[in-house]
Scaffold this motif. Sequence first.
Motif, PDB file in Angstrom:
ATOM      1  N   ALA A  20       0.859  -1.180   0.000  1.00 36.68           N
ATOM      2  CA  ALA A  20       0.000   0.000   0.000  1.00 36.68           C
ATOM      3  C   ALA A  20       0.895   1.230   0.000  1.00 36.68           C
ATOM      4  O   ALA A  20       2.083   1.155   0.313  1.00 36.68           O
ATOM      5  CB  ALA A  20      -0.913  -0.003   1.226  1.00 36.68           C
ATOM      6  N   ILE A  21       0.314   2.369  -0.352  1.00 37.10           N
ATOM      7  CA  ILE A  21       1.077   3.609  -0.338  1.00 37.10           C
ATOM      8  C   ILE A  21       1.282   4.019   1.110  1.00 37.10           C
ATOM      9  O   ILE A  21       0.332   4.287   1.830  1.00 37.10           O
ATOM     10  CB  ILE A  21       0.327   4.714  -1.099  1.00 37.10           C
ATOM     11  N   GLY A  22       2.519   4.027   1.538  1.00 33.99           N
ATOM     12  CA  GLY A  22       2.833   4.382   2.907  1.00 33.99           C
ATOM     13  C   GLY A  22       4.180   5.057   2.985  1.00 33.99           C
ATOM     14  O   GLY A  22       4.895   5.204   1.981  1.00 33.99           O
ATOM     15  N   VAL A  23       4.545   5.477   4.179  1.00 36.83           N
ATOM     16  CA  VAL A  23       5.787   6.226   4.344  1.00 36.83           C
ATOM     17  C   VAL A  23       7.010   5.356   4.061  1.00 36.83           C
ATOM     18  O   VAL A  23       7.986   5.812   3.461  1.00 36.83           O
ATOM     19  CB  VAL A  23       5.854   6.821   5.753  1.00 36.83           C
ATOM     20  N   GLN A  24       6.975   4.104   4.502  1.00 36.48           N
ATOM     21  CA  GLN A  24       8.097   3.200   4.239  1.00 36.48           C
ATOM     22  C   GLN A  24       8.302   3.013   2.744  1.00 36.48           C
ATOM     23  O   GLN A  24       9.410   3.142   2.221  1.00 36.48           O
ATOM     24  CB  GLN A  24       7.841   1.837   4.879  1.00 36.48           C
ATOM     25  N   ALA A  42      20.667  -1.858   2.477  1.00 32.59           N
ATOM     26  CA  ALA A  42      20.562  -1.624   3.916  1.00 32.59           C
ATOM     27  C   ALA A  42      19.146  -1.214   4.295  1.00 32.59           C
ATOM     28  O   ALA A  42      18.603  -1.669   5.319  1.00 32.59           O
ATOM     29  CB  ALA A  42      21.551  -0.545   4.339  1.00 32.59           C
ATOM     30  N   ALA A  43      18.508  -0.365   3.491  1.00 35.19           N
ATOM     31  CA  ALA A  43      17.141   0.060   3.773  1.00 35.19           C
ATOM     32  C   ALA A  43      16.166  -1.103   3.663  1.00 35.19           C
ATOM     33  O   ALA A  43      15.246  -1.254   4.484  1.00 35.19           O
ATOM     34  CB  ALA A  43      16.737   1.189   2.823  1.00 35.19           C
ATOM     35  N   VAL A  44      16.342  -1.936   2.646  1.00 34.60           N
ATOM     36  CA  VAL A  44      15.504  -3.127   2.494  1.00 34.60           C
ATOM     37  C   VAL A  44      15.655  -4.049   3.704  1.00 34.60           C
ATOM     38  O   VAL A  44      14.673  -4.585   4.231  1.00 34.60           O
ATOM     39  CB  VAL A  44      15.860  -3.881   1.193  1.00 34.60           C
ATOM     40  N   ALA A  45      16.902  -4.216   4.162  1.00 34.98           N
ATOM     41  CA  ALA A  45      17.153  -5.070   5.328  1.00 34.98           C
ATOM     42  C   ALA A  45      16.474  -4.516   6.575  1.00 34.98           C
ATOM     43  O   ALA A  45      15.903  -5.276   7.373  1.00 34.98           O
ATOM     44  CB  ALA A  45      18.656  -5.211   5.560  1.00 34.98           C
ATOM     45  N   VAL A  46      16.514  -3.197   6.758  1.00 36.19           N
ATOM     46  CA  VAL A  46      15.855  -2.585   7.921  1.00 36.19           C
ATOM     47  C   VAL A  46      14.359  -2.878   7.895  1.00 36.19           C
ATOM     48  O   VAL A  46      13.768  -3.270   8.914  1.00 36.19           O
ATOM     49  CB  VAL A  46      16.106  -1.065   7.940  1.00 36.19           C
ATOM     50  N   THR A 159      16.817   7.219   8.911  1.00 40.13           N
ATOM     51  CA  THR A 159      15.497   7.685   8.490  1.00 40.13           C
ATOM     52  C   THR A 159      14.514   6.532   8.364  1.00 40.13           C
ATOM     53  O   THR A 159      13.361   6.636   8.799  1.00 40.13           O
ATOM     54  CB  THR A 159      15.604   8.425   7.143  1.00 40.13           C
ATOM     55  N   MET A 160      14.960   5.429   7.793  1.00 42.06           N
ATOM     56  CA  MET A 160      14.076   4.279   7.650  1.00 42.06           C
ATOM     57  C   MET A 160      13.693   3.686   8.999  1.00 42.06           C
ATOM     58  O   MET A 160      12.564   3.222   9.197  1.00 42.06           O
ATOM     59  CB  MET A 160      14.735   3.215   6.766  1.00 42.06           C
ATOM     60  N   LEU A 161      14.619   3.684   9.951  1.00 40.11           N
ATOM     61  CA  LEU A 161      14.310   3.199  11.302  1.00 40.11           C
ATOM     62  C   LEU A 161      13.227   4.054  11.949  1.00 40.11           C
ATOM     63  O   LEU A 161      12.319   3.531  12.608  1.00 40.11           O
ATOM     64  CB  LEU A 161      15.568   3.199  12.166  1.00 40.11           C
ATOM     65  N   VAL A 162      13.313   5.374  11.752  1.00 43.17           N
ATOM     66  CA  VAL A 162      12.279   6.249  12.325  1.00 43.17           C
ATOM     67  C   VAL A 162      10.941   6.004  11.638  1.00 43.17           C
ATOM     68  O   VAL A 162       9.901   5.908  12.303  1.00 43.17           O
ATOM     69  CB  VAL A 162      12.695   7.724  12.194  1.00 43.17           C
ATOM     70  N   PHE A 163      10.949   5.912  10.302  1.00 42.14           N
ATOM     71  CA  PHE A 163       9.712   5.657   9.581  1.00 42.14           C
ATOM     72  C   PHE A 163       9.064   4.347  10.029  1.00 42.14           C
ATOM     73  O   PHE A 163       7.842   4.214  10.046  1.00 42.14           O
ATOM     74  CB  PHE A 163       9.976   5.591   8.069  1.00 42.14           C
ATOM     75  N   THR A 164       9.877   3.373  10.391  1.00 39.79           N
ATOM     76  CA  THR A 164       9.364   2.054  10.763  1.00 39.79           C
ATOM     77  C   THR A 164       8.906   2.006  12.214  1.00 39.79           C
ATOM     78  O   THR A 164       7.771   1.612  12.511  1.00 39.79           O
ATOM     79  CB  THR A 164      10.449   0.983  10.532  1.00 39.79           C
ATOM     80  N   HIS A 169       1.062   2.598  13.892  1.00 42.68           N
ATOM     81  CA  HIS A 169       0.302   1.630  13.111  1.00 42.68           C
ATOM     82  C   HIS A 169       1.081   0.331  12.884  1.00 42.68           C
ATOM     83  O   HIS A 169       0.491  -0.727  12.695  1.00 42.68           O
ATOM     84  CB  HIS A 169      -0.112   2.231  11.767  1.00 42.68           C
ATOM     85  N   VAL A 170       2.422   0.441  12.890  1.00 38.26           N
ATOM     86  CA  VAL A 170       3.209  -0.775  12.688  1.00 38.26           C
ATOM     87  C   VAL A 170       3.030  -1.731  13.867  1.00 38.26           C
ATOM     88  O   VAL A 170       3.066  -2.952  13.706  1.00 38.26           O
ATOM     89  CB  VAL A 170       4.701  -0.429  12.475  1.00 38.26           C
ATOM     90  N   TYR A 171       2.798  -1.185  15.057  1.00 35.69           N
ATOM     91  CA  TYR A 171       2.581  -2.040  16.225  1.00 35.69           C
ATOM     92  C   TYR A 171       1.175  -2.639  16.200  1.00 35.69           C
ATOM     93  O   TYR A 171       0.984  -3.812  16.536  1.00 35.69           O
ATOM     94  CB  TYR A 171       2.789  -1.229  17.508  1.00 35.69           C
ATOM     95  N   LEU A 172       0.209  -1.821  15.795  1.00 31.16           N
ATOM     96  CA  LEU A 172      -1.168  -2.321  15.763  1.00 31.16           C
ATOM     97  C   LEU A 172      -1.380  -3.313  14.626  1.00 31.16           C
ATOM     98  O   LEU A 172      -2.042  -4.345  14.803  1.00 31.16           O
ATOM     99  CB  LEU A 172      -2.137  -1.137  15.625  1.00 31.16           C
TER     100      LEU A 172
END
Length: 247
Positions: A20-24, A42-46, A159-164, A169-172
């Motif tokens: 879906a269209i999301g920040v990640q 590295a971003a894909v791995a995160v 940046t990717m760690l913060v976005f994740t 919503h990632v927890y829910l």
Amino acid sequence: MTALLPLLSGLGTGLALIVAIGVQNAYLLRLAVSAPVRVVAAAVAVCAVSDAVLIVAGVFGVGVVVERFPVALVVVRFVGSAFLVVYGVLAARRAFRPSGEAMAVEQDAADDGVVAPATAAPAGRAEEEPPGRSSTPAVATRTATAARAVPTLGAAVATMLVFTWANPHVYLDTLVFLGSVANQQGVDDRWWWTVGAVAASCLWFGALGFGGRLLRPLFAKPLTWRVFDGLVAVVMLSFGVTLAVGA
């Protein structure tokens, strides 16, 4: 055959949740068309490892703990909202005032050995230039602009760690929802279902990160970056405001 059904079910559920269209996804696509392969990897791995950790934690019942401490999610919500709003404003600024991403894409393509005919130096010019200098001041300026536009490995990962992790919503969705669905599969099938859900994250983020590089010729045009940054600004600001109001 017994393991195949829960595995495919987990794969399908995982893909339905993350495709879906999301920040990640928006940020990973930006990296895919502008950053070196090692930064994209590295971003894909995160993204993939974070999803795997959250899904497995949900299977072990950590989602129940998260539900019992809503204050923690409130803190994460406002931190994530502030970050998304700031990033959205910066994206909107880039849309109105391009900062050289198209040059970065073209420069990186040149580094890979793909040089456009229009930018190739005339025959014999290399011999005329002193060693250690660019062929023209324009080329030197262009290379410097490209270097500034390409995100570094540390900046991209942070940046990717913060976005994740700063997105409640990632927890829910991942920790609570996927964890509860996995535990509904039964003792024998839940881990096969979990493998399928984790594989969905790996497949999607890998395809988006490495497959997105095929769009690099399109993103060598400044207009494409302006349109893309405009869309990113809308996505980031929308998610940021939604988090802030608690929707």
